[in-house]
Design a protein around this motif. Structure first.
Motif, PDB file in Angstrom:
ATOM      1  N   VAL A   1       1.034  -1.164   0.070  1.00  0.00           N
ATOM      2  CA  VAL A   1      -0.087  -0.068  -0.009  1.00  0.00           C
ATOM      3  C   VAL A   1       0.773   1.315   0.105  1.00  0.00           C
ATOM      4  O   VAL A   1       1.997   1.372   0.464  1.00  0.00           O
ATOM      5  CB  VAL A   1      -0.852  -0.049   1.134  1.00  0.00           C
ATOM      6  CG1 VAL A   1      -2.134  -1.090   1.201  1.00  0.00           C
ATOM      7  CG2 VAL A   1      -0.203  -0.194   2.650  1.00  0.00           C
ATOM      8  N   TYR A   2       0.294   2.441  -0.347  1.00  0.00           N
ATOM      9  CA  TYR A   2       0.821   3.739  -0.562  1.00  0.00           C
ATOM     10  C   TYR A   2       0.069   4.719  -0.085  1.00  0.00           C
ATOM     11  O   TYR A   2      -1.146   4.417  -0.359  1.00  0.00           O
ATOM     12  CB  TYR A   2       1.409   4.025  -2.071  1.00  0.00           C
ATOM     13  CG  TYR A   2       1.629   5.453  -2.247  1.00  0.00           C
ATOM     14  CD1 TYR A   2       2.820   6.063  -1.873  1.00  0.00           C
ATOM     15  CD2 TYR A   2       0.734   6.298  -2.738  1.00  0.00           C
ATOM     16  CE1 TYR A   2       3.107   7.303  -2.191  1.00  0.00           C
ATOM     17  CE2 TYR A   2       1.023   7.650  -3.210  1.00  0.00           C
ATOM     18  CZ  TYR A   2       2.309   8.111  -2.684  1.00  0.00           C
ATOM     19  OH  TYR A   2       2.430   9.540  -2.820  1.00  0.00           O
ATOM     20  N   GLY A   3       0.456   5.732   0.614  1.00  0.00           N
ATOM     21  CA  GLY A   3      -0.257   6.873   1.252  1.00  0.00           C
ATOM     22  C   GLY A   3       0.332   7.415   2.367  1.00  0.00           C
ATOM     23  O   GLY A   3       1.668   7.317   2.589  1.00  0.00           O
ATOM     24  N   PHE A   4      -0.509   8.263   3.030  1.00  0.00           N
ATOM     25  CA  PHE A   4      -0.124   9.213   3.978  1.00  0.00           C
ATOM     26  C   PHE A   4      -0.087   8.495   5.376  1.00  0.00           C
ATOM     27  O   PHE A   4      -1.016   7.895   5.829  1.00  0.00           O
ATOM     28  CB  PHE A   4      -0.849  10.262   4.158  1.00  0.00           C
ATOM     29  CG  PHE A   4      -0.273  11.632   4.431  1.00  0.00           C
ATOM     30  CD1 PHE A   4       0.699  12.140   3.498  1.00  0.00           C
ATOM     31  CD2 PHE A   4      -0.213  12.402   5.586  1.00  0.00           C
ATOM     32  CE1 PHE A   4       1.443  13.300   3.717  1.00  0.00           C
ATOM     33  CE2 PHE A   4       0.124  13.538   5.815  1.00  0.00           C
ATOM     34  CZ  PHE A   4       1.136  14.164   4.990  1.00  0.00           C
ATOM     35  N   MET A   5       1.182   8.165   5.835  1.00  0.00           N
ATOM     36  CA  MET A   5       1.130   7.208   7.261  1.00  0.00           C
ATOM     37  C   MET A   5       2.242   7.826   8.051  1.00  0.00           C
ATOM     38  O   MET A   5       2.897   8.694   7.723  1.00  0.00           O
ATOM     39  CB  MET A   5       1.741   5.913   6.722  1.00  0.00           C
ATOM     40  CG  MET A   5       0.954   5.108   5.766  1.00  0.00           C
ATOM     41  SD  MET A   5       1.649   3.507   5.250  1.00  0.00           S
ATOM     42  CE  MET A   5       1.225   3.267   3.796  1.00  0.00           C
TER      43      MET A   5
END
Ligand SMILES: NC(=O)c1ccc[n+]([C@@H]2O[C@H](COP(=O)([O-])OP(=O)(O)OC[C@H]3O[C@@H](n4cnc5c(N)ncnc54)[C@H](OP(=O)(O)O)[C@@H]3O)[C@@H](O)[C@H]2O)c1
Length: 353
Positions: free
Chosen positions: A99-103
Motif C-alpha cells: 500500500v501507498y499513502g500518508f502514514m
C-alpha cells in the motif's frame, strides 16, 4: 514484542533545521505483531518513506496555520510511505499486498477503519498498489508517487503546453524537476533548466534539456533573456528566480506556482518580495498555484497507465537519492533543503524495497 522504531519531531527549527536534533529516532515503543488489535483495519510494515521540502513547513508551532497540519512536537511525523500488509481484518486488502499513502513514519502501523469509500478517494488516502511492471516498491514514494504526480499534473491543465513552446524549470535536478524536464521534452517543448551544481547541470542535460545552467555561478536573468522568452515557468523555488522568470515571459505565458523552496527556511519578515508582478498584465500571463492532491481525481488513472509503463520501457529516467535507515532522516531532510540531494530523496528501511 517487537521494537517499533519511529521518527519524532523533536526540536522547532529557526532557519535550517539541525540535522541531528530536529528529527530524531525513538526506539522506546514496542508492538505485539501477532495480537495488536486491528479494529477492522490492517497492520503494515513500512518499507520506504518519502522526504520532501514541505516537511520543513510542517516544522512550525501547531497554532500557526499552514496548507498542511504542523508536526506536533514530540510526536511521530507523517508523510508518504510505501508499506507491506502483514495482517488484515478487511476484505478490501489482503496480507501480502503493498500500500501507498500518508502514514506515520514508524516501522509498524495499525491503520484502522479502512472502508471502500476511503480507498476510492485519490488524494491522500491509502492505495493498494498494482505493480504490474515489477518496479522497486520504493519508486512509489517518488516517481510513481507524489513527486511524479506533481510533475505530471503540473504539465497538464495549468501549463497547457503546445509543441514548440519554451518551458523553464527551476530545481531541475530534484525529485519533481528532473521529471518535468523529461515530460516536457516528450511533449515537444524547448526546455530551459536551472540547478545548483555543475554535476547537476550535466545530469539534466543528459535527460534532454535544451539549455541548462548553474544558477549559483550564472546570472539567471541573463540566461533567461538569452534563451527565452518563456511560455511556461514551472516554479519550484520562488524568490529572485521567480522575479527573473517574470521579467522574461512571452505573451500569454503560464506560471505554475508549485513550490518556493528558496523561502522555506526564512522567517516571515525575511521573505523575498517579488517586485515585478505588474508584468503579468503586460504579458497577459496566468499564474496559478498547483497542489498535487487536487488533480488526482482527474489524472491519477492516466498517470498510473502511462508513467510506470514508460519507466519500465526506459523512456523515463529516474534519479534517486537513497538513504538507508531511519537514523539518516535529519541529514537527508537538510540535504534536500540545501541542495545536496540528486533526484528524489527516499529513506529506505528494507534492502528489497
Ligand atoms: N505543490 C505541490 O503539490 C508540490 C508537490 C511536490 C513538491 N512541491 C515543491 O516543489 C519544490 C521541489 O520539490 P522536490 O520534492 O522536487 O525537491 P527536490 O528538488 O528534490 O529538492 C529540493 C531542491 O531545491 C533546490 N534548492 C534549495 N534551496 C534553493 C534555493 N534557495 N534556490 C534554488 N533552489 C534551491 C536544491 O537543488 P539545487 O542544487 O538546484 O539548488 C534542492 O535539491 C519544492 O518547493 C516543493 O515544496 C510542491
Amino acid at each position: 514484542m517487537t521494537t517499533n522504531q519511529r521518527i519524532i519531531f523533536n526540536e522547532m527549527p529557526h532557519g535550517l533545521p539541525n540535522p541531528k536534533t530536529s528529527l530524531i529516532v525513538d526506539n522506546t515503543l514496542s508492538i505485539d505483531l501477532d495480537n495488536v488489535p486491528l479494529e477492522g483495519g490492517i497492520l503494515v510494515k513500512a518499507l520506504a518513506f518519502s522526504l520532501d521540502p514541505y516537511m520543513r513547513n510542517r516544522m512550525r508551532p501547531v497554532d500557526i496555520q499552514g496548507d498542511i497540519d504542523a508536526f506536533p512536537l514530540g510526536e511521530t511525523i507523517t508523510g508518504f510511505s510505501v508499506a507491506v500488509v502483514l495482517r488484515s481484518e478487511t476484505p478490501l486488502i489482503q496480507a501480502g499486498q503493498y500500500v501507498y499513502g500518508f502514514m506515520h513514519y514508524q516501522r509498524y502501523s495499525v491503520i484502522p477503519s479502512i472502508d471502500a469509500n476511503a480507498l476510492g478517494m485519490k488524494g491522500l488516502s491509502l492505495q493498494v498498489l498494482d505493480n504490474k511492471y515489477n518496479l522497486p516498491w520504493r519508486y512509489y514514494v517518488g516517481i510513481l508517487g507524489m513527486s511524479g504526480q506533481t510533475a505530471y499534473y503540473g504539465l497538464k491543465d495549468i501549463s497547457n503546453p503546445k509543441p514548440g513552446e519554451t518551458l523553464y524549470i527551476s530545481a531541475a535536478c530534484g525529485a519533481v524537476g528532473h521529471l518535468v524536464v523529461q515530460l516536457a521534452k516528450a511533449q515537444g517543448l524547448k526546455v530551459i533548466a536551472s540547478c545548483g551544481s555543475d554535476q547537476k547541470v550535466s545530469l539534466v542535460k543528459s535527460l534532454g534539456a535544451d539549455h541548462v545552467f548553474n544558477y549559483k555561478t550564472a546570472d539567471t536573468a541573463a540566461e533567461l533573456k538569452a534563451h527565452g522568452p518563456i511560455d511556461i515557468y514551472f516554479d519550484l523555488v520562488g524568490g529572485p528566480t521567480l522575479e527573473a522568470a517574470i521579467n522574461n515571459l512571452a505573451c500569454n505565458a503560464r506560471l505554475v506556482i508549485c513550490g518556493m523552496i528558496s523561502q522555506y527556511n526564512l522567517g516571515t519578515n525575511e521573505a523575498y518580495g517579488i517586485r515585478n508582478l505588474w508584468l503579468l498584465n503586460r504579458y497577459r500571463a496566468k499564474m496559478q498555484g498547483l497542489v498535487v492532491i487536487d488533480w488526482a481525481d482527474k489524472y491519477l488513472d492516466e498517470f498510473h497507465d502511462t508513467v510506470p509503463r514508460d519507466l519500465a520501457a526506459g523512456k523515463l529516467k529516474y534519479l534517486e537519492h537513497v538513504y538507508h535507515g531511519m537514523d539518516r532522516v535529519g541529514e537527508a531532510l537538510v540535504d534536500l533543503l540545501v541542495g545536496n540531494n540528486i533526484g528524489k530523496s527516499v529513506l529506505v528501511l528494507e534492502d528489497d524495497a
